[in-house]
Design a protein around this motif. Structure first.
Motif, PDB file in Angstrom:
ATOM      1  N   SER A 257      23.158 148.057   6.913  1.00  0.00           N
ATOM      2  CA  SER A 257      23.085 148.951   8.090  1.00  0.00           C
ATOM      3  C   SER A 257      24.412 149.009   8.827  1.00  0.00           C
TER       4      SER A 257
ATOM      5  N   ASP B 208      23.900 148.335  12.782  1.00  0.00           N
ATOM      6  CA  ASP B 208      23.616 146.955  13.178  1.00  0.00           C
ATOM      7  C   ASP B 208      24.905 146.245  13.590  1.00  0.00           C
ATOM      8  N   CYS B 209      25.037 145.950  14.882  1.00  0.00           N
ATOM      9  CA  CYS B 209      26.226 145.250  15.385  1.00  0.00           C
ATOM     10  C   CYS B 209      26.056 143.733  15.373  1.00  0.00           C
ATOM     11  N   SER B 210      24.846 143.255  15.098  1.00  0.00           N
ATOM     12  CA  SER B 210      24.587 141.818  15.191  1.00  0.00           C
ATOM     13  C   SER B 210      25.220 141.029  14.045  1.00  0.00           C
ATOM     14  N   ARG B 211      25.605 141.689  12.972  1.00  0.00           N
ATOM     15  CA  ARG B 211      26.176 140.992  11.823  1.00  0.00           C
ATOM     16  C   ARG B 211      27.677 140.729  11.960  1.00  0.00           C
TER      17      ARG B 211
END
Length: 354
Positions: A181, A337-340
């Motif tokens: 993502s 998805d910025c959490s990765r």
């Protein structure tokens, strides 16, 4: 000398930028005729920058930061809203914009440094928004690919807007990023008419080629939408439904549109293009555009600048919404998805104990 269109170029003329103190006007006095060269060579020069991430706070633009590896664009789209930026270089937004290009060879290194900065907070990066990151010179510079490698290594999410088939070259990077993502793509399709496309955007990938690339991206698992941009009254607005249907048939999952924008020098360049390529419609086209812009060639108000105002703009919005819903393209692209995001450890870094 009368100015006429050149094969493979979008702008007809090469007027001085708005910051120049002198302007030149060609005048035929009947005494001397010099043959006008039919071709102009594209040149590529170095553009240096201490930082490559540009921040944006415009409420009607769907990104907060962007990276543009190039200035100027060889695609030659006569309607390009970025043309006026060449005036900051002392060059013409006309033919200079599509023949005198600048690139940032150290952009990947600068991007890696900025992403590793202590104050950086991960937000999606729009790649190549001002000018196409996959324009023809990318084949030899490979700047965009190197930028993608930096982003993939750090799980930095990226969005891309392009009208070039060259993006298919980087499927080996885009497919794994899509699985995490980290990427979404919008392919711009202005028209399905090859003849019109050659005049509007002479060195961009042909419409059928763009749809083929969309199919390849979807097959690789990359979220991809189609951008009907720009919509030009009485030129390509009749194709809205056909473009969306063609996009649906190759697997597109989202769609958007932008009404033609004519900031600064673009209004005169576009008017000149109309009088050479569509002379019988030129005045009518400009009249409808002005009706959507409060009687002016352009309105810069947030929100209105992308859509226009008035009956014609409302009709386009209704047609686009109905066609998008009918084709199943009104859901939008999945979020990035910025959490990765992570910064790779470098030699000498203090690692965490737990």
């Amino acid at each position: 000398m009368p100015v006429r269109p050149r094969k493979g170029r979008g702008a007809v003329g090469n007027p001085a930028g708005r910051f120049e103190t002198l302007s030149r006007v060609a005048e035929d006095d009947g005494w001397f005729r010099e043959a006008q060269s039919e071709s102009l060579r594209t040149t590529l020069e170095v553009d240096t920058a201490r930082s490559v991430i540009s921040r944006n706070s415009s409420p009607d633009v769907p990104f907060e930061q962007s990276v543009n590896p190039y200035r100027g664009c060889e695609h030659g789209c006569v309607y390009c809203f970025a043309r006026p930026t060449h005036a900051y270089l002392g060059l013409s937004p006309g033919l200079d914009f599509e023949t005198r290009l600048f690139h940032k060879p150290d952009a990947p290194e600068r991007l890696a440094e900025e992403l590793s900065g202590r104050g950086y907070r991960c937000r999606p990066i729009a790649l190549g928004i001002n000018t196409d990151a996959y324009q023809p010179v990318e084949r030899r510079t490979r700047l965009t690919r190197r930028l993608l490698e930096v982003c993939a290594d750090r799980n930095q999410p990226v969005s891309i807007v392009t009208k070039s088939g060259l993006i298919e070259r980087d499927l080996d990077l885009l497919a794994p990023m899509a699985a995490r993502s980290l990427v979404q793509v919008m392919v711009s399709v202005t028209t399905l008419d090859n003849g019109l496309a050659r005049r509007l955007e002479p060195r961009a990938t042909a419409p059928a080629g763009r749809l083929r690339v969309v199919a390849a991206l979807r097959q690789a698992g990359v979220p991809v939408g189609v951008l009907c941009a720009p919509i030009i009254p009485l030129v390509n607005d009749a194709e809205i439904e056909a473009i969306l249907e063609a996009a649906r048939d190759v697997g597109v999952i989202a769609a958007g549109y932008v009404m033609l924008r004519l900031p600064h020098e673009v209004k005169d360049l576009f008017r000149e293009w109309l009088h050479h390529h569509l002379p019988l419609r030129a005045d009518h086209v400009m009249s409808v555009l002005q009706q959507m812009r409060g009687g002016r060639d352009y309105e810069s108000t947030f929100g209105a600048r992308m859509r226009g105002r008035g009956p014609f703009a409302d009709l386009v919005a209704q047609r686009f919404a109905l066609a998008s819903r009918r084709c199943g393209l009104d859901r939008g692209l999945p979020p990035l998805d910025c959490s990765r995001f992570r910064v790779p450890a470098r030699q000498g870094d203090q690692l965490a104990l737990f």
